[in-house]
Design a protein around this motif. Structure first.
Motif, mmCIF file in Angstrom:
data_model
loop_
_atom_site.group_PDB
_atom_site.id
_atom_site.type_symbol
_atom_site.label_atom_id
_atom_site.label_comp_id
_atom_site.label_asym_id
_atom_site.label_seq_id
_atom_site.Cartn_x
_atom_site.Cartn_y
_atom_site.Cartn_z
ATOM 1 N N THR A 1 -5.335 2.968 8.953
ATOM 2 C CA THR A 1 -5.130 4.393 9.174
ATOM 3 C C THR A 1 -4.906 4.708 10.640
ATOM 4 O O THR A 1 -4.406 5.764 10.976
ATOM 5 N N PHE B 1 -1.092 10.080 -0.175
ATOM 6 C CA PHE B 1 0.295 9.659 -0.234
ATOM 7 C C PHE B 1 0.958 10.224 -1.486
ATOM 8 O O PHE B 1 2.073 10.735 -1.467
ATOM 9 N N GLN C 1 0.364 4.101 6.319
ATOM 10 C CA GLN C 1 -1.065 3.792 6.242
ATOM 11 C C GLN C 1 -1.407 3.193 4.887
ATOM 12 O O GLN C 1 -2.168 2.242 4.772
ATOM 13 N N PHE C 2 -0.816 3.781 3.866
ATOM 14 C CA PHE C 2 -1.089 3.339 2.510
ATOM 15 C C PHE C 2 -0.611 1.906 2.332
ATOM 16 O O PHE C 2 -1.297 1.064 1.748
ATOM 17 N N PRO D 1 8.890 8.929 10.708
ATOM 18 C CA PRO D 1 8.355 8.192 9.558
ATOM 19 C C PRO D 1 7.144 8.899 8.955
ATOM 20 O O PRO D 1 6.403 9.580 9.648
ATOM 21 N N HIS D 2 6.992 8.756 7.684
ATOM 22 C CA HIS D 2 5.844 9.348 6.998
ATOM 23 C C HIS D 2 4.649 8.429 7.183
ATOM 24 O O HIS D 2 4.529 7.388 6.548
ATOM 25 N N ILE D 3 3.755 8.870 8.077
ATOM 26 C CA ILE D 3 2.669 7.976 8.486
ATOM 27 C C ILE D 3 1.725 7.631 7.346
ATOM 28 O O ILE D 3 1.214 6.518 7.263
ATOM 29 N N VAL D 4 1.505 8.580 6.480
ATOM 30 C CA VAL D 4 0.569 8.307 5.389
ATOM 31 C C VAL D 4 1.106 7.189 4.493
ATOM 32 O O VAL D 4 0.352 6.323 4.040
ATOM 33 N N ALA D 5 2.407 7.184 4.295
ATOM 34 C CA ALA D 5 2.996 6.102 3.493
ATOM 35 C C ALA D 5 2.771 4.763 4.194
ATOM 36 O O ALA D 5 2.414 3.770 3.565
ATOM 37 N N GLN E 1 4.616 14.171 11.504
ATOM 38 C CA GLN E 1 4.579 12.950 10.710
ATOM 39 C C GLN E 1 3.675 13.099 9.513
ATOM 40 O O GLN E 1 3.286 12.137 8.893
ATOM 41 N N LYS F 1 -11.999 4.763 3.053
ATOM 42 C CA LYS F 1 -10.920 4.178 3.838
ATOM 43 C C LYS F 1 -10.055 5.204 4.552
ATOM 44 O O LYS F 1 -8.884 4.954 4.773
ATOM 45 N N GLN F 2 -10.630 6.327 4.876
ATOM 46 C CA GLN F 2 -9.830 7.290 5.611
ATOM 47 C C GLN F 2 -9.848 6.997 7.102
ATOM 48 O O GLN F 2 -9.219 7.684 7.885
ATOM 49 N N ILE G 1 -7.064 5.529 12.478
ATOM 50 C CA ILE G 1 -7.952 6.659 12.744
ATOM 51 C C ILE G 1 -9.366 6.120 12.857
ATOM 52 O O ILE G 1 -9.758 5.233 12.100
ATOM 53 N N LYS H 1 -2.642 -0.468 4.870
ATOM 54 C CA LYS H 1 -4.116 -0.392 4.768
ATOM 55 C C LYS H 1 -4.785 -0.134 6.126
ATOM 56 O O LYS H 1 -5.952 -0.457 6.317
ATOM 57 N N VAL I 1 -6.338 7.551 0.942
ATOM 58 C CA VAL I 1 -4.997 7.508 1.510
ATOM 59 C C VAL I 1 -3.955 7.408 0.388
ATOM 60 O O VAL I 1 -2.898 8.029 0.453
#
Lengths: 340, 340
Positions: free
Chosen positions: B58, A53, B52-53, B46-50, A112, B113-114, B60, B56, A49
């Motif tokens: 996801t 990012f 998630q990062f 919002p930028h979801i990956v940010a 997103q 951690k994906q 998912i 911590k 991730v």
DNA sequence: CTGAAAGCGCTTACAG
DNA sequence: CTGAAAGCGCTTACAG
């Protein structure tokens, strides 16, 4: 355990560890080996991730399917997945269960940036909306499409396939041909109905409006609509169903009414799912190159993601009429009815 | 457009925008409205990956399935997905196509951690390895399991189900009962074979070793193995197949050999997939609560992710013998054979 | 109730 | 070929 920890253990900078992982050719053999040794020793796994990012790439593509339990879509899916995995992409599956709201939600994932691109196996949303999104994000349509849209698409020519299926029945001598459609808000349903109507009209055959019954893609709806058709004062001698599931449902209804397929009623399906050749009677149907549709769609998507040019934005795959047991000529039908 | 841009437009700090999105109750109604107005106006996502990062998480979960085209697994999947979506999780689908290597690759996604957790519908990896992973990451097994492992599991009792299926044939008077297994490296194949053997032995029936044939879950393998059984000098009068697909393949083989099911040969399947009640003859089979297995598995996974305690780590779901047309009593079989 | 600031774990342009 | 440093876009503990 993070990259900087590995770096310390290997006496290098985090940048070097990163290079070993992502661009090993930039690192000397010696240093690379040293780093790899540490990585293996401590079983370090990079935090994907964080990488996503940083690089703005997720290596994930989203596939939106109207019905994951369908034998048809699962084949398309497999084609998509094979190509995806070969190119280092993971597939997120979005099952809408034929619900437009859920289609919207999945598209939000793309907006997103949770996916690098998207394959839509269902396209029932607002046209302008979809076009707008496709201008900013890699997206391809497969199977379903939207008319007059500039989005890359792969499908068969549903109108001509449906015409072909109907004409097969006409050639067998049938004149009273009914059609069980899919949910009519779906373009494919309208296309296949159009093909049916074209065939009927070009052979100067009347279409009794009661001969067109709307199903919802399911076996059950095929069953129920067939029952309605059989209850007509002047029932059809042949039925063309939107898909194989509904065709099988229709056949079940015929059987349950004490009649026989194909002797009393001819049935044509669509899709050529596996069951169509196992079911008794075997289904005459239109074969769609399911796996190849998925494959092609994903190949196009990868080109879009890589900003490569696409020569042809619309790909029309070849279909094929598969003649099996579920149809016989009208003369046979008449004979059998006279016996009754 | 990022959060700080929205913040500027709304004359607040980025922290406030973040709170409006994630913890709106912490923001005054007035400020909240001001921020929401800007968000809607510029259509900020919002930028979801940010996120998630940063968090911590996801949101998912990964589902590893041995065969996505299988009618059985797609139902389980749907149960999983419904619960997942209800709890705000997306599902990544990993189709291994019965390949252990691909199972490993998908597990790597978890290690990197994906995904916040994982449901394995196939568990063919090294036992110690899997246990080690499950100690660090939320993971539940469904359908397949591994013996003596402390990983949460939901499945039916395959041994007793198979025993029940076989005993049904015995009760009908059959003594020459064959079994077409699944790939034998899969524990479920061994379990169902065990159940078959238990039933046979507890009724003092011999098991001719030629009566056990290994298939690979596919219709085709059911067909081929049935052909082998029919070619025996002393062919069986009944067959219990690992799953419905193979049972239907077996029936096709019987038909193609000019024989009839159930008159000449009784067949029992397993899973109660939809086709089993459409196929002719309808299949006598063991019903597994497919949707519920998926649901339960996902519910357990969510508890694991939330570090809630789990009262029961092993959940055994109820199966049911569904009696339909594909079996008749042995006397009938004998009669019919005498006619031949 | 709100803001300033630190920091999540990587990657990469730049410098040497 | 390698390292120091900046920065990706958020969230949250802390302070006020």
């Amino acid at each position: 355990m993070k990259m900087s920890d590995v770096a310390k253990l290997a006496n290098v900078s985090p940048a070097t560890v990163s290079r070993v992982l992502s661009h090993p050719e930039l690192v000397s053999t010696e240093t690379r080996q040293k780093v790899l040794d540490v990585i293996n020793q401590v079983n370090y796994k990079p935090h994907i991730v964080a990488r996503q990012f940083r690089t703005k790439e997720t290596k994930i593509i989203l596939v939106v399917v109207p019905d994951i339990t369908s034998a048809f879509f699962s084949k398309v899916l497999r084609g998509i997945e094979h190509v995806a995995v070969n190119h280092g992409y993971q597939v997120i599956l979005g099952d809408t269960e034929n619900d437009i709201e859920r289609e919207k939600e999945y598209i939000n994932l793309l907006l997103q940036k949770q996916a690098d691109g998207m394959v839509l196996l269902t396209a029932r949303l607002n046209k302008a909306n979809l076009e707008e999104i496709s201008n900013h994000f890699p997206m391809v349509l497969a199977c379903e499409y939207i008319d007059g849209l500039n989005i890359p698409t792969v499908s068969i020519d549903n109108i001509s396939s449906a015409r072909k299926a109907t004409e097969h029945l006409i050639k067998l001598g049938h004149t009273k041909i009914a059609h069980i459609t899919g949910t009519i808000n779906v373009i494919l349903s309208r296309d296949r109905m159009r093909g049916y109507q074209q065939a009927m009209m070009s052979h100067d055959l009347d279409i009794d409006s009661a001969y067109i019954q709307e199903g919802d893609f399911s076996f059950e709806s095929g069953y129920n609509q067939m029952l309605k058709l059989l209850a007509l004062e002047n029932p059809p001698t042949a039925v063309f169903a939107f898909n194989d599931d509904m065709a099988m449902g229709a056949i079940k209804a015929v059987k349950d009414s004490g009649l026989n397929v194909p002797k009393d009623l001819a049935v044509v399906g669509f899709d050529n799912i596996k069951m169509s050749s196992i079911h008794e009677p075997n289904l005459t149907t239109i074969d769609q190159p399911k796996y190849e549709i998925g494959k092609k769609a994903m190949e196009m998507l990868i080109k879009l993601i890589n900003k490569e040019s696409i020569h042809k934005k619309k790909i029309v795959m070849k279909d094929e009429l598969i003649i099996r047991e579920s149809c016989s000529s009208e003369s046979k039908v008449r004979e059998s009815l006279e016996v009754i």
